[in-house]
Design a protein around this motif. Sequence first.
Motif, short mmCIF file in Angstrom:
data_model
loop_
_atom_site.label_atom_id
_atom_site.label_comp_id
_atom_site.label_asym_id
_atom_site.label_seq_id
_atom_site.Cartn_x
_atom_site.Cartn_y
_atom_site.Cartn_z
N GLU A 1 0.81 -1.21 0.00
CA GLU A 1 0.00 0.00 0.00
C GLU A 1 0.85 1.27 0.00
O GLU A 1 0.43 2.30 -0.50
CB GLU A 1 -0.92 0.01 1.23
N HIS A 2 2.06 1.18 0.59
CA HIS A 2 2.86 2.39 0.67
C HIS A 2 4.18 2.30 -0.10
O HIS A 2 5.06 3.11 0.08
CB HIS A 2 3.17 2.74 2.13
N SER A 3 4.27 1.31 -1.00
CA SER A 3 5.53 1.11 -1.71
C SER A 3 5.91 2.29 -2.59
O SER A 3 7.07 2.49 -2.90
CB SER A 3 5.47 -0.17 -2.56
N GLN A 4 4.92 3.09 -3.02
CA GLN A 4 5.20 4.23 -3.88
C GLN A 4 5.35 5.52 -3.08
O GLN A 4 5.58 6.57 -3.65
CB GLN A 4 4.07 4.38 -4.91
N GLN A 5 5.18 5.46 -1.75
CA GLN A 5 5.26 6.65 -0.94
C GLN A 5 6.69 6.90 -0.48
O GLN A 5 7.59 6.09 -0.71
CB GLN A 5 4.34 6.52 0.28
N LYS A 6 6.89 8.03 0.16
CA LYS A 6 8.20 8.37 0.70
C LYS A 6 8.61 7.33 1.73
O LYS A 6 7.83 6.95 2.59
CB LYS A 6 8.12 9.75 1.35
N PRO A 7 9.85 6.82 1.65
CA PRO A 7 10.28 5.78 2.59
C PRO A 7 10.13 6.22 4.04
O PRO A 7 10.37 7.37 4.39
CB PRO A 7 11.76 5.58 2.23
N LYS A 8 9.73 5.27 4.89
CA LYS A 8 9.53 5.54 6.30
C LYS A 8 10.35 4.56 7.12
O LYS A 8 10.58 3.42 6.71
CB LYS A 8 8.05 5.42 6.67
N TYR A 9 10.74 5.01 8.31
CA TYR A 9 11.50 4.12 9.17
C TYR A 9 11.04 4.27 10.61
O TYR A 9 10.45 5.30 11.00
CB TYR A 9 13.00 4.38 9.06
N VAL A 10 11.28 3.23 11.39
CA VAL A 10 10.97 3.24 12.82
C VAL A 10 12.23 2.84 13.58
O VAL A 10 13.12 2.17 13.03
CB VAL A 10 9.81 2.28 13.16
N LEU A 11 12.29 3.24 14.84
CA LEU A 11 13.47 2.98 15.66
C LEU A 11 13.08 2.36 16.99
O LEU A 11 11.97 2.58 17.48
CB LEU A 11 14.25 4.27 15.91
N MET A 12 14.04 1.62 17.56
CA MET A 12 13.89 1.08 18.91
C MET A 12 15.15 1.40 19.71
O MET A 12 16.25 1.41 19.17
CB MET A 12 13.70 -0.44 18.86
N THR A 13 14.96 1.63 21.00
CA THR A 13 16.09 1.89 21.90
C THR A 13 15.81 1.21 23.23
O THR A 13 14.71 1.34 23.79
CB THR A 13 16.29 3.39 22.14
N ALA A 14 16.80 0.48 23.72
CA ALA A 14 16.74 -0.09 25.07
C ALA A 14 17.68 0.71 25.95
O ALA A 14 18.87 0.84 25.62
CB ALA A 14 17.13 -1.56 25.05
N THR B 1 16.77 15.29 9.76
CA THR B 1 16.10 15.90 8.61
C THR B 1 14.89 15.08 8.17
O THR B 1 13.93 15.63 7.61
CB THR B 1 17.08 16.04 7.44
N ILE B 2 14.94 13.77 8.38
CA ILE B 2 13.77 12.91 8.21
C ILE B 2 13.57 12.19 9.53
O ILE B 2 14.37 11.33 9.90
CB ILE B 2 13.95 11.88 7.07
N ARG B 3 12.51 12.53 10.23
CA ARG B 3 12.27 11.91 11.53
C ARG B 3 11.67 10.51 11.35
O ARG B 3 11.01 10.24 10.34
CB ARG B 3 11.31 12.76 12.36
N PRO B 4 11.87 9.66 12.36
CA PRO B 4 11.24 8.33 12.27
C PRO B 4 9.73 8.42 12.37
O PRO B 4 9.18 9.34 12.97
CB PRO B 4 11.84 7.60 13.48
N GLU B 5 9.05 7.46 11.76
CA GLU B 5 7.61 7.37 11.88
C GLU B 5 7.23 7.11 13.33
O GLU B 5 6.22 7.63 13.83
CB GLU B 5 7.09 6.24 10.98
N ARG B 6 8.04 6.31 14.00
CA ARG B 6 7.82 6.03 15.42
C ARG B 6 9.15 5.64 16.05
O ARG B 6 9.98 4.99 15.42
CB ARG B 6 6.78 4.92 15.62
N TRP B 7 9.32 6.01 17.29
CA TRP B 7 10.54 5.65 18.03
C TRP B 7 10.11 5.13 19.40
O TRP B 7 9.57 5.88 20.21
CB TRP B 7 11.44 6.86 18.17
N VAL B 8 10.35 3.86 19.64
CA VAL B 8 9.99 3.23 20.90
C VAL B 8 11.23 3.16 21.78
O VAL B 8 12.23 2.56 21.41
CB VAL B 8 9.42 1.81 20.68
N ILE B 9 11.14 3.78 22.96
CA ILE B 9 12.25 3.76 23.91
C ILE B 9 11.80 2.95 25.13
O ILE B 9 10.80 3.29 25.78
CB ILE B 9 12.64 5.18 24.35
#
Length: 705
Positions: A402-415, A434-442
């Motif tokens: 569904e989002h293959s043609q959209q702007k690439p997105k990334y998510v991050l994890m931190t322990a 400059t490009i923030r993550p879609e979500r960042w779970v800490i």
Amino acid sequence: MNTSQAARFQAADQGQPKVPHLVSLAVRGLVAMFDSRRQLFCYKLKKCGSKLVQEGISHRYTMMTLLGLHRLEMGGGTSSIKSGPVFDALISNLDWVDNIGDLGVLLWLCGVVSPERLSVIESQLDVKTALTRYQDARQRRTMELSWFLTGLSYLAMSDAKKSADLKDVAFRTYDLVKKNRGITFFGHQARGASLAGALRGQIGSFADQVYPIYAMTQFFKAYDRAEAKTFAMESAAGICTAQGPLGQWWWHYNSAKGQVAEGYPVFSVHQHAMAPMTLFALGETVHQDFTPWIYKGLEWINSQNELNFDMEDDASNLVWRCIFRSRISSSSRYLKARFGSHSPVVQHDRREDLSVLYECRPYELGWLLYAFAARNGNECSRRDNPPEIKSAPKSNSSTKAEHSQQKPKYVLMTAAYNEAAYIQQTLDSIVSQTIRPERWVIVSDSSKDGTDEIVQSYARRYDFIRFLRISRPPGRNFHSKVMALHKGATLLEDATYDYIGNVDADISLDASYFERLIEKFQVRPGLGLTAGYVYEGDNKEFRVRRSNRIHQVCHAAQLVRRECYEAINGYAVLRYGGEDWYAQTSARMKGWDAEPVPELRIFHHRSTGGADGQLRSCLRCGKLDYSMGTDPLFELVKCARRITSSPFLIGALARLAGFVWLYLSREPKEASPELCAFLRKEQRQRFFAFLKPTSQQATALLERR
């Protein structure tokens, strides 16, 4: 678009109209440099009072200038100096070819101007023995070997039979050039080949950077060696990252440290010719746009420099050679470059310490024509309509489709476990991307030092940050870290993303870090995971971590393509840590590439092993090696190589002790038999390649863990 990018694009718009004027000036200026009697160009044209005086002649500069004049003619331009007769005179007697550099430029010239004569030239000069016949080849000088590699590549592209006949010498030349590469940048020559190599091996000029980039680009086109394209891209990104605020292409680079070693002199030919011709060639090959950096460099020529001096002299039809330090000797410059401490940012010298060198050499104008004469001023439009870049392999997952043609997105994890002293720097780095993550779970792993309060304060201000606290027995261990990441991943199940990554809680990053990692993925469909190089220290000074390797991806600020992450089943929970090693080895076993981006820096505020003691860390690493299935002989050599690393000798012995302890106790390995077998196969290949350094596959024994 960030502020820095916008500034460079603005410079591109300003620089574009200057190109036709520069091309016209070069055409006129070459007339005064030409010796019509000898049919050769001079060595240099020098301002003496009110006159311009020729000094010497140069076959090499004549060849380079002919490349530019030929490009001018192919683009519909004209010059009073016709390239054809000069070329005929040049090759009528080849006794002047007495080094591999000139041989390389000659093959390059013939490949561009007259491919049908390559076979004759190649047979006359015995190309196959050039690597052992010429002194500059035996010294493994980067610039000269790069010219030779470029010439061989043009020869191969013009004649399929010669491509096969000379494939071995082409690959050997490529391997020699590659070995002169350090962290992003190239040194001047082989570090161990001579006393001069020991002194100059790690310090390379700007020419030692751009000519290998150009050569590897042509080598990739001739022989489809993907690694060459990767190295060219990484080195090009390195010089672009290091470009000065006024567009300066700096003079010397430290290949061992991966940073600028000496800024001055700043040469006009680098600004208007060598950087453009190289970056245009690479950009057109890999479908990337380097025009903002190219045209920013042109701005320096026309008064936008340290002296506010117009290096372009219309009255003389020349561009003056350079701005140099007039109050420092050449030996002092070398000692500063070789042994001085350096900053990633080169500071401007005082105006009174800088001067203009009033001379010009014909190759400078020749390369200018080679870069721009046939381009018709259309380069800047590519930033708005870039060539199509191949996308990553598509998954069958409907969510990703569904989002293959959209702007690439990334998510991050931190322990995070008790990271109050460092985590605010990490938080500031990510929110400034400059490009923030879609979500960042800490995930707070039972922290007790104020970590939770710091993270929660940011989570209240930024809606992409999610905070989760878990409980576990006290103490720091690697097993619990990955368990925390797994629990944090549950908060990503409803997120849409293309890439997933880990960020340690004691690091900081440049603002464009993740944007540039994503760019790396976009031009490399087979790239599964990547990260930058780790620099360790404090806020005053960071030094590159000695254990960084070009084929090893650290976990501190890593990004993984989603398809690759799913193929390896995410980060493995391992008793002794090493989830980064496990992930990249698993990825390669599954057919993905795993490579770092050396020019991107990860600033690690706690030294490796600092959290649990260096000796304990060494002991754990030995146990980790065993649990992954490392070959015992490989482990022995690895430990021997680490004798000189801190803590000296005892650290290597501790690592070996950890390995031997588990080996003798026959503790079950954590890696699967399939992964163990794959890892040992890789290690044995590297070991035997080390024993046969002339092989095309020869690489340093421990370039990977």
